[in-house]
Write a protein that holds these residues in place. Structure first.
Motif, PDB file in Angstrom:
ATOM      1  N   PHE A 122      -2.433 -16.581 -46.884  1.00  0.00           N
ATOM      2  CA  PHE A 122      -2.091 -15.359 -47.626  1.00  0.00           C
ATOM      3  C   PHE A 122      -3.134 -15.006 -48.672  1.00  0.00           C
ATOM      4  O   PHE A 122      -3.099 -13.918 -49.231  1.00  0.00           O
ATOM      5  N   ILE A 123      -4.096 -15.896 -48.912  1.00  0.00           N
ATOM      6  CA  ILE A 123      -5.138 -15.589 -49.886  1.00  0.00           C
ATOM      7  C   ILE A 123      -6.109 -14.558 -49.299  1.00  0.00           C
ATOM      8  O   ILE A 123      -6.420 -13.551 -49.941  1.00  0.00           O
ATOM      9  N   PHE A 135       9.250 -15.278 -52.604  1.00  0.00           N
ATOM     10  CA  PHE A 135       9.419 -16.256 -53.673  1.00  0.00           C
ATOM     11  C   PHE A 135       9.068 -15.696 -55.040  1.00  0.00           C
ATOM     12  O   PHE A 135       9.608 -16.122 -56.035  1.00  0.00           O
ATOM     13  N   ILE A 176       5.763 -23.698 -51.079  1.00  0.00           N
ATOM     14  CA  ILE A 176       7.110 -23.196 -51.390  1.00  0.00           C
ATOM     15  C   ILE A 176       8.136 -24.322 -51.331  1.00  0.00           C
ATOM     16  O   ILE A 176       9.086 -24.330 -52.106  1.00  0.00           O
ATOM     17  N   ALA A 231       9.083 -19.461 -43.521  1.00  0.00           N
ATOM     18  CA  ALA A 231       8.211 -20.632 -43.510  1.00  0.00           C
ATOM     19  C   ALA A 231       8.548 -21.546 -42.338  1.00  0.00           C
ATOM     20  O   ALA A 231       7.656 -22.114 -41.696  1.00  0.00           O
ATOM     21  N   PRO A 268       0.432 -25.626 -42.694  1.00  0.00           N
ATOM     22  CA  PRO A 268      -0.101 -24.542 -43.521  1.00  0.00           C
ATOM     23  C   PRO A 268       0.241 -24.791 -44.995  1.00  0.00           C
ATOM     24  O   PRO A 268       1.368 -25.166 -45.308  1.00  0.00           O
ATOM     25  N   TYR A 274      -0.753 -22.445 -56.915  1.00  0.00           N
ATOM     26  CA  TYR A 274      -0.244 -21.115 -57.247  1.00  0.00           C
ATOM     27  C   TYR A 274       1.284 -21.102 -57.348  1.00  0.00           C
ATOM     28  O   TYR A 274       1.852 -20.480 -58.226  1.00  0.00           O
ATOM     29  N   PHE A 275       1.942 -21.818 -56.419  1.00  0.00           N
ATOM     30  CA  PHE A 275       3.401 -21.794 -56.417  1.00  0.00           C
ATOM     31  C   PHE A 275       4.018 -22.717 -57.467  1.00  0.00           C
ATOM     32  O   PHE A 275       5.131 -22.477 -57.913  1.00  0.00           O
ATOM     33  N   ILE A 310      -9.648 -17.224 -61.519  1.00  0.00           N
ATOM     34  CA  ILE A 310     -10.578 -16.310 -60.844  1.00  0.00           C
ATOM     35  C   ILE A 310      -9.818 -15.322 -59.965  1.00  0.00           C
ATOM     36  O   ILE A 310     -10.140 -14.133 -59.912  1.00  0.00           O
ATOM     37  N   TRP A 311      -8.819 -15.830 -59.297  1.00  0.00           N
ATOM     38  CA  TRP A 311      -8.014 -14.951 -58.449  1.00  0.00           C
ATOM     39  C   TRP A 311      -7.388 -13.834 -59.277  1.00  0.00           C
ATOM     40  O   TRP A 311      -7.399 -12.668 -58.887  1.00  0.00           O
ATOM     41  N   ILE A 333       0.896 -22.928 -47.445  1.00  0.00           N
ATOM     42  CA  ILE A 333       1.953 -22.136 -48.079  1.00  0.00           C
ATOM     43  C   ILE A 333       3.319 -22.789 -47.898  1.00  0.00           C
ATOM     44  O   ILE A 333       4.168 -22.755 -48.787  1.00  0.00           O
ATOM     45  N   VAL A 334       3.518 -23.450 -46.757  1.00  0.00           N
ATOM     46  CA  VAL A 334       4.803 -24.091 -46.490  1.00  0.00           C
ATOM     47  C   VAL A 334       5.037 -25.222 -47.492  1.00  0.00           C
ATOM     48  O   VAL A 334       6.101 -25.328 -48.109  1.00  0.00           O
ATOM     49  N   LEU A 335       4.017 -26.048 -47.692  1.00  0.00           N
ATOM     50  CA  LEU A 335       4.158 -27.138 -48.671  1.00  0.00           C
ATOM     51  C   LEU A 335       4.344 -26.566 -50.077  1.00  0.00           C
ATOM     52  O   LEU A 335       5.149 -27.073 -50.861  1.00  0.00           O
ATOM     53  N   ILE A 378     -12.765 -32.788 -55.120  1.00  0.00           N
ATOM     54  CA  ILE A 378     -13.228 -31.446 -54.751  1.00  0.00           C
ATOM     55  C   ILE A 378     -12.067 -30.580 -54.282  1.00  0.00           C
ATOM     56  O   ILE A 378     -11.921 -29.431 -54.695  1.00  0.00           O
ATOM     57  N   MET A 409      13.827 -27.384 -48.048  1.00  0.00           N
ATOM     58  CA  MET A 409      13.443 -26.054 -47.595  1.00  0.00           C
ATOM     59  C   MET A 409      14.215 -25.682 -46.324  1.00  0.00           C
ATOM     60  O   MET A 409      14.685 -24.556 -46.173  1.00  0.00           O
ATOM     61  N   ILE A 460     -12.096 -19.209 -53.130  1.00  0.00           N
ATOM     62  CA  ILE A 460     -12.004 -17.923 -53.814  1.00  0.00           C
ATOM     63  C   ILE A 460     -13.407 -17.358 -54.068  1.00  0.00           C
ATOM     64  O   ILE A 460     -13.629 -16.157 -53.987  1.00  0.00           O
ATOM     65  N   PRO A 490      -9.368 -21.882 -60.062  1.00  0.00           N
ATOM     66  CA  PRO A 490      -9.258 -20.942 -58.935  1.00  0.00           C
ATOM     67  C   PRO A 490      -8.215 -19.851 -59.180  1.00  0.00           C
ATOM     68  O   PRO A 490      -8.428 -18.690 -58.827  1.00  0.00           O
ATOM     69  N   ASP A 500     -10.382 -27.131 -56.048  1.00  0.00           N
ATOM     70  CA  ASP A 500     -10.423 -25.872 -55.317  1.00  0.00           C
ATOM     71  C   ASP A 500      -9.043 -25.381 -54.894  1.00  0.00           C
ATOM     72  O   ASP A 500      -8.892 -24.253 -54.442  1.00  0.00           O
ATOM     73  N   LEU A 515      -5.838 -23.632 -54.322  1.00  0.00           N
ATOM     74  CA  LEU A 515      -5.313 -22.382 -54.853  1.00  0.00           C
ATOM     75  C   LEU A 515      -3.870 -22.187 -54.427  1.00  0.00           C
ATOM     76  O   LEU A 515      -2.995 -21.930 -55.239  1.00  0.00           O
ATOM     77  N   VAL A 516      -3.609 -22.357 -53.128  1.00  0.00           N
ATOM     78  CA  VAL A 516      -2.312 -21.963 -52.577  1.00  0.00           C
ATOM     79  C   VAL A 516      -1.167 -22.795 -53.152  1.00  0.00           C
ATOM     80  O   VAL A 516      -0.199 -22.253 -53.690  1.00  0.00           O
TER      81      VAL A 516
END
Lengths: 271, 294
Positions: free
Chosen positions: B235-236, B257, A128, B270, A122, A219-220, A233-234, A124-126, A209, B33, B127, A230, A213, A215-216
């Motif tokens: 989570f998006i 976080f 954080i 996680a 997933p 984002y972190f 826009i979010w 999100i794991v990478l 591409i 982690m 998005i 992205p 794109d 985002l996740v």
């Protein structure tokens, strides 16, 4: 047969489900109604003018905050990131694919599994894990951390694409080149590289591409000032829905459709 | 230099830089982690490098007795994430199956074009695709306007910020993930077996249940797993379409976080997601292997 007809009807509904929402965004990007963007109020190009920073006929309320400069900065950041990550991950991914496919060594199996992990894991794991890592080693979050972070998983996509190409390639051509006295480097440049080029190009396109794109993970690990498209826009979505998002989205759609279409077209020509 | 040593050198040339990169920026962060998930959360964010026993315990509702009482809220969120991801998988499978069947029966040229059309949205910005659903599901959105237009409801219904919205959004985003493995196994269906089943007097329902479904089971399993994994940690989608009302484990991790600043607890969460993914993959591999050896 009645069942076949039913199936066809269903198939059309299936494609409608996939494409109707996208079409909706495109159509309403031309809607002139600035108050209620759901009610059609004539055709306009004002939203496009707005995001390109041109004069518009839109009457702005006093609370309206123009975010066009931030949008342009975000687009710039996105391109810088995407070009850098594509270059790095294409070189690394191709090198790893060549090593695993053309050499016999004990760790080859380990690499195959290792490179699969970022694609399955997933996001999100990478995300954080990278955040913890960068902060712990004292690296400030910036465009550089975005580039490094994205490469960790983009390498995998290039690796898989190039590996697929290498698997279909005839090894005997390379052997013939070596038998005829070509140095390994000459063989690589004159034989191997041209024949895997479509795979490398496809992998690079995919990396580009996905990077544009992402985002996740971005984002972190993005610094406060370094927003990619992205994420921008979010942020706009979180502050409330504004009609110009339609126009931005439409332009992004067109860009991805052109790039992805080109990639898939090239792949279909190879076969 | 002999050919052998030359090959060793060129192999090293190919491997060194990418390996160093992945070791440093992929494996190290993951190990770090894991370590963080056992450390003590610092008072103002960050960590103290001391072992802390409660990070995993808190997920189950264990309290540190000083500031907290037993509260299984985190477990409830995790279970909800499992449920929403499972619902997404189910919806994706039900929607994709007939479509995959339809496309697999097309003439080759049209089939390739149809597959291209199914794959294309995968490349469209996530998005942007979610934004489209915000427009549809909003109180003043298309769905509500449509329903009120036909007279099914007199006032706008709440679609946005519900479980329904999250499942619809995830289904829409992940459908290519389910579709492709499913299609791969449906395409390989042996038409002779289906015809034989009809010849032997089986009804359509029987043929589907006894011949078609078992033959496509590997595709169903692969599609389900590959959809479930990104759906579980997402989570998006819940933050765009679920708002503050539908919180999934991904949102919980993000909060640890960015606002709660409890990194060790976030790391433990996680790790829980990773563990769930790992279990799922092992189960799927086992099933796939059993299919190969009849």
């Amino acid at each position: 047969m009645k069942l076949t007809r039913l199936l066809t009807l269903y198939g059309i509904a299936f494609f409608a489900f996939i494409y109707a929402p996208i079409a909706l965004v495109m159509v309403y990007s031309f809607n002139a109604n600035p108050v209620n963007m759901m009610i059609w109020d004539g055709f306009t190009l004002d939203w496009y003018r707005l995001i390109f920073g041109m004069e518009t006929g839109i009457t702005e309320s006093s609370t309206y905050i123009d975010s066009t400069p931030q949008l342009h900065a975000a687009v710039r950041t996105s391109f810088v990131v995407a070009f850098s990550t594509t270059a790095i991950s294409t070189v690394f991914g191709t090198a790893l694919a060549l090593a695993v496919a053309r050499y016999r060594f004990r760790l080859a199996g380990f690499y195959r599994v290792l490179l699969l992990v970022p694609m399955i894991m997933p996001d999100i794991v990478l995300g954080i894990a990278l955040l913890i890592f960068f902060i712990t080693i004292g690296m400030n979050l910036s465009v550089l951390t975005i580039i490094v972070g994205q490469c960790t998983f983009l390498i995998s996509y290039v690796f898989v694409t190039v590996s697929a190409r290498l698997a279909h390639m005839d090894v005997s051509v390379e052997e013939a080149s070596a038998d005829l006295g070509a140095t390994p480097f000459a063989t690589f440049r004159k034989v191997t590289l041209p024949s895997i080029a479509p795979g490398v190009f496809g992998g690079a396109l995919l990396a580009f591409i996905i990077s544009m794109d992402d985002l996740v993970i971005t984002y972190f690990i993005a610094g406060t000032g370094d927003t990619t498209l992205p994420i921008h826009i979010w942020g706009m979505l979180r502050r409330g829905i504004k009609p110009e998002i339609n126009a931005i989205a439409t332009l992004m759609l067109l860009a991805t459709i052109v790039i992805a279409g080109l990639g898939l077209y090239l792949r279909s020509r190879q076969k | 230099m002999s050919l052998r040593t030359r090959r060793t050198w060129s192999l090293l040339g190919l491997l060194t830089a990418p390996s160093a990169f992945l070791l440093c920026f992929f494996l190290c962060p993951l190990v770090l982690m894991l370590i963080y998930s056992f450390l003590t959360p610092g008072l103002y964010g960050g960590v103290e490098w001391e072992f802390f026993h409660l990070n995993y315990g808190r997920i189950l509702g264990w309290a540190d007795t000083k500031y907290e009482r037993f509260d299984p809220v985190f477990l409830i969120i995790f279970l909800r994430s499992l449920r929403l991801a499972a619902l997404t998988v189910l919806t994706c499978l039900v929607i994709s199956y007939p479509a995959a069947f339809w496309i697999s029966r097309m003439p080759p040229a049209r089939r390739n074009f149809a597959l291209f059309l199914v794959t294309l949205p995968f490349f469209v910005s996530l998005i942007v695709r979610l934004f489209a659903w915000v427009l549809i599901l909003r109180p003043t959105g298309f769905l509500n306007q449509g329903l009120m237009g036909v007279g099914l409801t007199s006032e706008p219904l709440e679609f946005l910020y519900t479980d329904f919205a999250v499942v619809v959004g995830m289904t829409y985003v992940f459908i290519p993930f389910t579709f492709l493995p499913l299609y791969a196994s449906i395409e390989k269906l042996d038409t002779a077996q289906i015809e034989a089943s009809f010849d032997l007097g089986a009804t359509r329902v029987q043929t589907f249940g006894k011949v078609i479904l078992p033959a496509t089971l590997p595709g169903i399993a692969a599609g389900a797993v590959i959809t479930f994994i990104p759906a579980l940690g997402n989570f998006i989608v819940p933050s765009v379409l679920g708002g503050a009302k539908v919180v999934m484990i991904g949102n919980l991790i993000e909060q640890q976080f960015l606002s709660a600043r409890n990194w060790p607890f976030g790391s433990a969460l996680a790790m829980l997601v990773m563990a769930a993914v790992l279990v799922l993959l092992i189960v799927q591999l086992r099933l796939a292997r059993r299919q190969d050896v009849p």
